[in-house]
Structures are given as C-alpha cells and as structure tokens.
Design a protein around this motif. Structure first.
Motif: not given
Length: 280
Positions: A151-154, A266-273
């Motif tokens: 999802l992050f890559i797409l 980092p933004a995607v990781y934190l938002i999903l976390a």
C-alpha cells in the motif's frame, strides 16, 4: 495572461515505453518479493539502498566530497536488518552506530576541513537513505507487513503517476519554478486525487479500515513525496545533475525513484501505527 499562467506544452522528459516497461518490471519484482517470502523484499531493499548510496557518493564527488562508502554500506545493512528484526529502538541504535562508525572512519583517514565536510555528508547520507528506508522495514515486520508495504509503494506510485499525467496535460502554474519547473499545482492536485483513491480503496480492501484513514494517507504521502522530489531536485541542481544515476533506463537512477518514497516512509508507518494498528 502572465507567463506563469500560459499553457505549457507537454514535455516528454523520458522515454515513456522504456520507462513503463522498467516500472512494470519493478512493480512485479516488488510484489513477488513481498508475497512469495517477505524476507526477499528485505534483501531487495538492502540492494536498492546500497545502490542509492553508491549513486549519491558518485554525485558528491562533483563537489569534491568523498563519502566513507564502506562503513555506510555495512551500516545500512545493520539498520535495515535491525529495524526488521528488532523494531524502532533497534533502528535508532543502528543508525547512531552507523553515523559514529562513518565519522570515525573518515577522521582516521585524514583530518582538517575535508574530513569534516566528508563526515557531515556521511551523516546526511545515513539519515537520508538507510534510516528513512528503515521505516519500510518496520512496516514489513508486522504480521500483515507485505500488505502495508505494498500500500505504501502504491501510494507513492499513485502520487507520481497522478502528478505526471495531470501536470503534463493541464499544468500551467509551476509550484517551484526555480527548483523544478515541470512540477505544477495542477499536477499536485492530480497526485492528491489519485493517491486518495488508492489510499481509500487499499485501506478498506486490504486492512479493513475506515475510508478516512486512506484519504489521510493519500494526503500525507502526496505532501511528503512532493517535498522529497523538490529536495532531491535542489540537490541535483546544486550538483549540476539531471539524474542521480543511470541504473534504471527511462527513470534515471535508483535514488531518483526512491526520493519520494524515502520521505514518505516514516509518515505512512506512523499513520498506520496510530490509526490502523495491527489487530491483536
């Protein structure tokens, strides 16, 4: 009508058939590595980060800056493996050890202003490439890690594709003409629309989350990806380069493809976390 508002002619800055074929091949390789065995994606990430560091080192020599490449490459492996196997704390510790090792290596190789300049560049390189890439490894480590990384890559691909398509067809108002003349506000809007659609669909179908989380992801990725693109454009302008490398026909170098993803990870990781944590 002012010059900035005049319609722009579509500019084919790259060989589109070749770029499409290479891009499709990369997507297939990434998907295969994620869903056949996700450790394969970790190996792919190590190779990509190493290649990006090598490209950056070659580019820096244009300004007589010499990165201590060996400790950076060894440290990058440690950063990515530590993030995947041991979590955020290990990511930070491995990053600090890499920075310390690279600085000591360069200082032992010589002193004075050149050593200080090279050591400073090494800190930047370690933070810019392997440290930020480590957040993708944190996503990969989750039980549903392959889906999160995909999802992050797409999202990053959607941001790039939407911006390129709309910017080429409708772009009239440059976003930062002195840095990246081809990047327009119309393209930014196209990136937002496509990334939000991908985010909403991906979060609902794959993570069984709320559409609002997907839209938030789309906005965050477009914002960070645009900043990443502009930052690398400034760096290339200072180095008097069109592309960071030539490893990917039709795309330039590895770092030219990773620039937006690195800042977005980092933004995607934190938002999903926070908003879409792994189900216990």
């Amino acid at each position: 009508m002012s010059e900035l508002a005049a319609p722009r002619k579509p500019q084919a800055g790259r060989d589109l058939p070749v770029a499409f074929a290479v891009g499709l091949g990369l997507v297939l390789l990434v998907v295969a590595s994620l869903f056949i065995r996700k450790e394969a994606f970790a190996v792919l990430a190590v190779v990509a980060v190493g290649a990006a560091l090598w490209e950056l080192a070659q580019a820096f020599t244009r300004r007589s800056i010499h990165l201590p490449l060996l400790p950076l490459l060894v440290g990058s492996v440690g950063i990515l493996v530590s993030a995947y196997t041991a979590g955020p704390e290990a990511l930070f510790v491995a990053f600090l050890l890499t920075v310390g090792g690279a600085v000591v290596w360069r200082v032992l190789d010589g002193s004075g202003l050149p050593a200080l300049r090279d050591a400073t560049a090494a800190v930047f390189a370690a933070a810019y490439i392997p440290f930020l890439a480590g957040f993708a490894m944190l996503m990969l480590a989750a039980p549903d890690g392959p889906v999160r990384v995909l999802l992050f890559i797409l999202l990053a691909v959607a941001s790039d594709t939407g911006g390129y398509a709309v910017g080429t067809l409708l772009g009239r108002h440059p976003m930062a003409p002195s840095v990246s003349p081809k990047k327009s506000w119309e393209g930014f809007a196209g990136s937002l629309v496509l990334a939000c659609v991908v985010g909403v669909v991906g979060v609902q179908w794959w993570l069984h989350g709320r559409p609002l989380v997907g839209a938030f992801l789309g906005i965050a990725v477009v914002t960070t990806a645009t900043l990443g693109d502009l930052a690398e454009s400034m760096l290339k302008r200072d180095l008097e380069l069109k592309d960071m490398g030539r490893l990917l026909p039709g795309h330039g170098g590895i770092l030219d493809r990773l620039d937006s993803m690195l800042i977005s990870a980092p933004a995607v990781y934190l938002i999903l976390a926070v908003l879409q944590p792994v189900a216990s």
